[in-house]
Design a protein around this motif. Structure first.
Motif, PDB file in Angstrom:
ATOM      1  N   ASN A   1       0.831  -1.211   0.000  1.00 59.76           N
ATOM      2  CA  ASN A   1       0.000   0.000   0.000  1.00 59.76           C
ATOM      3  C   ASN A   1       0.865   1.261   0.000  1.00 59.76           C
ATOM      4  O   ASN A   1       0.533   2.249  -0.659  1.00 59.76           O
ATOM      5  CB  ASN A   1      -0.934   0.008   1.215  1.00 59.76           C
ATOM      6  N   GLN A   2       1.977   1.203   0.733  1.00 58.93           N
ATOM      7  CA  GLN A   2       2.879   2.368   0.756  1.00 58.93           C
ATOM      8  C   GLN A   2       3.483   2.603  -0.618  1.00 58.93           C
ATOM      9  O   GLN A   2       3.631   3.747  -1.061  1.00 58.93           O
ATOM     10  CB  GLN A   2       3.988   2.153   1.787  1.00 58.93           C
ATOM     11  N   VAL A   3       3.833   1.513  -1.324  1.00 53.69           N
ATOM     12  CA  VAL A   3       4.402   1.649  -2.674  1.00 53.69           C
ATOM     13  C   VAL A   3       3.370   2.300  -3.593  1.00 53.69           C
ATOM     14  O   VAL A   3       3.691   3.230  -4.352  1.00 53.69           O
ATOM     15  CB  VAL A   3       4.846   0.265  -3.214  1.00 53.69           C
ATOM     16  N   VAL A   4       2.125   1.826  -3.517  1.00 52.86           N
ATOM     17  CA  VAL A   4       1.058   2.404  -4.342  1.00 52.86           C
ATOM     18  C   VAL A   4       0.869   3.886  -4.005  1.00 52.86           C
ATOM     19  O   VAL A   4       0.744   4.738  -4.896  1.00 52.86           O
ATOM     20  CB  VAL A   4      -0.264   1.620  -4.140  1.00 52.86           C
ATOM     21  N   LEU A   5       0.881   4.193  -2.709  1.00 55.62           N
ATOM     22  CA  LEU A   5       0.713   5.581  -2.273  1.00 55.62           C
ATOM     23  C   LEU A   5       1.851   6.461  -2.791  1.00 55.62           C
ATOM     24  O   LEU A   5       1.617   7.578  -3.269  1.00 55.62           O
ATOM     25  CB  LEU A   5       0.651   5.630  -0.742  1.00 55.62           C
ATOM     26  N   LEU A   6       3.078   5.949  -2.707  1.00 50.59           N
ATOM     27  CA  LEU A   6       4.226   6.714  -3.203  1.00 50.59           C
ATOM     28  C   LEU A   6       4.113   6.969  -4.703  1.00 50.59           C
ATOM     29  O   LEU A   6       4.394   8.076  -5.180  1.00 50.59           O
ATOM     30  CB  LEU A   6       5.531   5.973  -2.890  1.00 50.59           C
TER      31      LEU A   6
ATOM     32  N   THR B   1       1.375   7.106  -6.451  1.00 46.54           N
ATOM     33  CA  THR B   1       0.295   8.079  -6.653  1.00 46.54           C
ATOM     34  C   THR B   1       0.782   9.492  -6.340  1.00 46.54           C
ATOM     35  O   THR B   1       0.491  10.441  -7.084  1.00 46.54           O
ATOM     36  CB  THR B   1      -0.911   7.733  -5.746  1.00 46.54           C
ATOM     37  N   LEU B   2       1.532   9.623  -5.247  1.00 46.03           N
ATOM     38  CA  LEU B   2       2.078  10.943  -4.888  1.00 46.03           C
ATOM     39  C   LEU B   2       3.018  11.463  -5.972  1.00 46.03           C
ATOM     40  O   LEU B   2       2.986  12.654  -6.314  1.00 46.03           O
ATOM     41  CB  LEU B   2       2.824  10.858  -3.551  1.00 46.03           C
ATOM     42  N   GLU B   3       3.852  10.581  -6.517  1.00 45.28           N
ATOM     43  CA  GLU B   3       4.769  11.005  -7.580  1.00 45.28           C
ATOM     44  C   GLU B   3       3.989  11.491  -8.799  1.00 45.28           C
ATOM     45  O   GLU B   3       4.360  12.489  -9.431  1.00 45.28           O
ATOM     46  CB  GLU B   3       5.703   9.855  -7.954  1.00 45.28           C
ATOM     47  N   GLN B   4       2.892  10.793  -9.131  1.00 42.25           N
ATOM     48  CA  GLN B   4       2.066  11.224 -10.262  1.00 42.25           C
ATOM     49  C   GLN B   4       1.454  12.593  -9.993  1.00 42.25           C
ATOM     50  O   GLN B   4       1.432  13.463 -10.872  1.00 42.25           O
ATOM     51  CB  GLN B   4       0.958  10.200 -10.527  1.00 42.25           C
TER      52      GLN B   4
END
Length: 115
Positions: free
Chosen positions: A53-58, A60-63
């Protein structure tokens, strides 16, 4: 009688060691592992899910950050276009003034007045 200083605190321990039942130790170990292992496995899977989930969140934040950067560059481009429009208007005004001055000097030459 035997006094407390005559008996060693370790006395009898060495004799007890050969009496340890290997099967009992193995069963106790298995019991201990079977008691804690399910919780540890649940914790492991929960941590793996959290990490994913943290990888997905990161990502998304980068996008989102890249979108903000694009917005900033678009604002910069808009500012450049408005600045270019201002300079174009100034050039048009200068050209019109030069044409008007050229006409005036041409009329003055035609009327015979030297400049």
């Amino acid at each position: 009688g035997v006094g407390p200083s005559d008996a060693s605190p370790d006395e009898g321990v060495v004799e007890d060691l050969p009496l340890i039942d290997e099967k009992a130790v193995e069963q106790l170990t298995e019991g201990l592992i079977s008691h804690y292992l399910p919780d540890l496995q649940r914790s492991k899977s929960a941590l793996q899910e959290l990490t994913q989930n943290q990888v997905v969140l990161l990502e998304t934040l980068e996008q989102e950050i890249s979108k903000f950067k694009e917005c900033n560059s678009i604002l910069d481009i808009n500012a450049l276009f408005s600045e270019a429009k201002q300079y174009h208007n100034k050039l048009v005004n200068i050209r019109n003034e030069m044409m008007m001055l050229h006409e005036k000097t041409s009329k003055l030459k035609v009327s015979g007045i030297s400049i």
